[in-house]
Design an enzyme around this catalytic site. Structure first.
Site, PDB file in Angstrom:
ATOM      1  N   HIS A  86       0.848  -1.191   0.000  1.00 29.80           N
ATOM      2  CA  HIS A  86       0.000   0.000   0.000  1.00 29.80           C
ATOM      3  C   HIS A  86       0.884   1.242   0.000  1.00 29.80           C
ATOM      4  O   HIS A  86       1.875   1.309   0.729  1.00 29.80           O
ATOM      5  CB  HIS A  86      -0.905   0.019   1.230  1.00 29.80           C
ATOM      6  CG  HIS A  86      -1.859   1.171   1.216  1.00 29.80           C
ATOM      7  ND1 HIS A  86      -3.072   1.114   0.559  1.00 29.80           N
ATOM      8  CD2 HIS A  86      -1.755   2.419   1.730  1.00 29.80           C
ATOM      9  CE1 HIS A  86      -3.676   2.281   0.677  1.00 29.80           C
ATOM     10  NE2 HIS A  86      -2.905   3.091   1.382  1.00 29.80           N
ATOM     11  N   ASP A 165     -14.536   4.023   7.435  1.00 26.50           N
ATOM     12  CA  ASP A 165     -13.537   4.838   6.733  1.00 26.50           C
ATOM     13  C   ASP A 165     -14.155   5.626   5.588  1.00 26.50           C
ATOM     14  O   ASP A 165     -13.728   6.749   5.308  1.00 26.50           O
ATOM     15  CB  ASP A 165     -12.392   3.963   6.209  1.00 26.50           C
ATOM     16  CG  ASP A 165     -11.299   4.817   5.586  1.00 26.50           C
ATOM     17  OD1 ASP A 165     -10.704   5.625   6.328  1.00 26.50           O
ATOM     18  OD2 ASP A 165     -11.069   4.726   4.371  1.00 26.50           O
ATOM     19  N   ARG A 172     -13.050  14.026   6.205  1.00 23.13           N
ATOM     20  CA  ARG A 172     -11.675  14.549   6.370  1.00 23.13           C
ATOM     21  C   ARG A 172     -11.272  15.351   5.150  1.00 23.13           C
ATOM     22  O   ARG A 172     -10.655  16.402   5.246  1.00 23.13           O
ATOM     23  CB  ARG A 172     -10.699  13.392   6.577  1.00 23.13           C
ATOM     24  CG  ARG A 172     -10.782  12.783   7.961  1.00 23.13           C
ATOM     25  CD  ARG A 172     -10.013  11.478   8.026  1.00 23.13           C
ATOM     26  NE  ARG A 172      -8.623  11.657   7.690  1.00 23.13           N
ATOM     27  CZ  ARG A 172      -7.851  10.694   7.184  1.00 23.13           C
ATOM     28  NH1 ARG A 172      -8.336   9.499   6.956  1.00 23.13           N
ATOM     29  NH2 ARG A 172      -6.587  10.947   6.909  1.00 23.13           N
ATOM     30  N   SER A 187      -6.997   4.854   9.042  1.00 23.75           N
ATOM     31  CA  SER A 187      -7.693   4.701   7.764  1.00 23.75           C
ATOM     32  C   SER A 187      -7.034   3.597   6.934  1.00 23.75           C
ATOM     33  O   SER A 187      -7.699   2.686   6.434  1.00 23.75           O
ATOM     34  CB  SER A 187      -7.650   6.047   7.022  1.00 23.75           C
ATOM     35  OG  SER A 187      -8.007   5.907   5.673  1.00 23.75           O
ATOM     36  N   LYS A 191      -8.261  -0.796   6.779  1.00 19.42           N
ATOM     37  CA  LYS A 191      -8.654  -1.404   5.505  1.00 19.42           C
ATOM     38  C   LYS A 191      -7.737  -2.575   5.159  1.00 19.42           C
ATOM     39  O   LYS A 191      -8.190  -3.624   4.723  1.00 19.42           O
ATOM     40  CB  LYS A 191      -8.625  -0.350   4.394  1.00 19.42           C
ATOM     41  CG  LYS A 191      -9.768   0.654   4.515  1.00 19.42           C
ATOM     42  CD  LYS A 191      -9.728   1.721   3.429  1.00 19.42           C
ATOM     43  CE  LYS A 191      -8.583   2.682   3.603  1.00 19.42           C
ATOM     44  NZ  LYS A 191      -8.666   3.920   2.860  1.00 19.42           N
TER      45      LYS A 191
HETATM   46  N1  URA Z   1      -5.014   6.810   2.071  1.00 30.57           N
HETATM   47  C1  URA Z   1      -6.020   6.316   2.842  1.00 30.57           C
HETATM   48  O1  URA Z   1      -6.596   5.274   2.532  1.00 30.57           O
HETATM   49  N2  URA Z   1      -6.353   6.996   3.951  1.00 30.57           N
HETATM   50  C2  URA Z   1      -5.731   8.134   4.323  1.00 30.57           C
HETATM   51  O2  URA Z   1      -6.079   8.669   5.345  1.00 30.57           O
HETATM   52  C3  URA Z   1      -4.704   8.644   3.518  1.00 30.57           C
HETATM   53  C4  URA Z   1      -4.361   7.956   2.387  1.00 30.57           C
END
Ligand code: URA
Length: 438
Positions: A86, A165, A172, A187, A191
């Site tokens: 990621h 999220d 946000r 966040s 995930k």
């Molecule tokens: N990517 C995400 O999934 N969440 C964030 O808060 C920032 C980047």
């Protein structure tokens, strides 16, 4: 039954710098998912967290509570150590498109759930959807079966996965509370942990084109995410990589997919390949496919040179309903009708290519999303970007802009041109890979 904790009490406690209890964090996350908190109450707590921060325990509790706000996927039926990557997001970051089939071609199953682009950073799903027919919304059982069959699947987060999220991220984005370490950490990690992976490699970007502008903040974010991954029993490593110029030479959607296919054919730009190989090495080590970094690197390079990585990409595109013909014939991709060159005004060396100076006009062209509800234009973008350190003569092409039409184009071309700085002496390109956090 737990006594109800009022949102304003929790907001006030964080506003005043207190540490939230697990019950308060649970009340917040569940209140958001069940629509018991209004958007203004949620936004107020997000801003309080942004300003006051969270302890490691609060961040970990927020992450785990968010992870359990929806379905937690189970990929135990798929053999092998399932490893994902990621990135915290950057300009021209198409690494996932190259890395997922490459690592899968080396034998590690790669279940990749990606996001869409927002603001200046692009999203893997938008890029994949440039391939006509490519589906990123596979049902979970189809996704898991594909992973077992060909060793790679690339989809979007399903609606059932971490619903908290989705709401928090949209708020946000609208309230300038994205760049908070505990909020980014919760966040991303909620995930990733809900995806059913066994191990994770993080690409934490730092620099002008990243959420984290300096290495110290990037290191802090990386350490927080690695700590949570480890605490949840999922081996996690992070590489800090520079985002002080766009990665590769293309920014957009189709244009980045074409650059990724070129990379899988062995013709990728040096910086894209360096980041891809560095992350791939750690994925193969965590997946226990390779015994040491040199062995991992050799396997990755061989998979590109032999065509195995490209063949895996072909399998992936076919499995997800995409037109595999695009791999050999780029004219099958959506094409932008207006193509303009940006010309160097002076002779010398490229001393700077401001990533935001490229991302902003790409966004105006339609390659990205100004807000979560916006749609992207897959055909537009910027290609052939010259890189820091390259010699240049007045009149040379600095890059090419692909647009839908002429409207706003003069201003956009001006902005792209202003992103480049030309100086009399050669400067070294920024160091790409800064450090490993594990
Ligand atoms: N990517 C995400 O999934 N969440 C964030 O808060 C920032 C980047």
């Amino acid at each position: 039954m737990q006594p109800r904790v009022f949102p304003q009490t929790i907001i006030a406690r964080k506003r005043d710098g207190h540490v939230l209890t697990p019950d308060e964090i649970a009340a917040f996350v569940h209140g958001v998912v069940r629509d018991e908190w209004t958007d203004y109450q949620t936004a107020a707590l997000l801003m309080a967290i942004f300003l006051r921060g969270m302890t490691a325990e609060e961040t970990s509790c927020l992450t785990v509570t968010m992870m359990h706000s929806g379905v937690v996927a189970d990929l135990a039926g798929v053999p092998g150590v399932k490893v994902d990557k990621h990135s915290t997001g950057g300009v021209g970051d198409k690494v996932s498109l190259v890395l997922a089939p490459l690592v899968a071609a080396c034998g590690a199953p790669v279940p990749m759930m990606s996001g869409r682009g927002l603001g200046h950073s692009g999203g893997t799903l938008d890029k994949l959807e440039s391939i006509p027919g490519f589906r990123v919304d596979l049902p979970f059982d189809v996704y898991a079966a594909q992973l077992g069959r060909i060793g790679v699947a690339m989809i979007g987060q399903t609606a059932e996965l971490v619903p908290a999220d989705r709401k928090l991220y949209a708020l946000r984005d609208a309230t300038a509370t994205v760049e908070s370490i505990p909020l980014i950490c919760a966040s991303i990690m909620s995930k990733k942990l809900a995806e059913g992976i066994d191990a994770l490699v993080l690409d934490v970007k730092f620099g002008r084109g990243a959420f984290m502008k300096d290495t110290a903040r990037a290191r802090e974010l990386a350490a927080a995410m690695v700590g949570i991954g480890r605490a949840m029993g999922k081996p996690t490593r992070a590489l800090l990589t520079s985002m002080d110029q766009p990665l590769g030479c293309a920014v957009g959607n189709t244009v980045e997919v074409v650059e990724s296919i070129e990379a899988l054919k062995g013709r990728g730009p040096a910086d894209l390949m360096e980041v891809t190989y560095a992350l791939g090495v750690h994925m193969l080590l965590l997946a226990r496919i390779a015994s040491h970094p040199a062995d991992a690197r050799r396997r990755l390079e061989t998979a590109v040179a032999s065509g195995a990585a490209l063949a895996k990409f072909r399998e992936l595109v076919a499995a997800q309903g995409g037109d595999v013909g695009v791999i050999d014939d780029y004219s099958r991709f959506p094409q932008a009708p207006v193509v303009r060159e940006v010309i160097a005004p002076a002779t010398g060396y490229i001393v700077d290519v401001d990533p935001l100076g490229i991302a902003q006009p790409a966004l105006l062209l339609g390659a990205g999303r100004i807000n979560v509800a916006a749609t992207v234009d897959h055909a537009v973008g910027i290609t052939g970007l010259m890189k820091i350190g390259a010699p240049v003569r007045a009149g040379d092409r600095l890059c090419t802009v692909h647009a839908r039409d002429d409207s706003d184009l003069p201003g956009i071309l001006q902005q792209v041109s202003a992103a480049f700085k030309i100086g009399p002496a050669r400067v070294a390109p920024p160091r790409l890979i800064d450090e490993l956090v594990e």
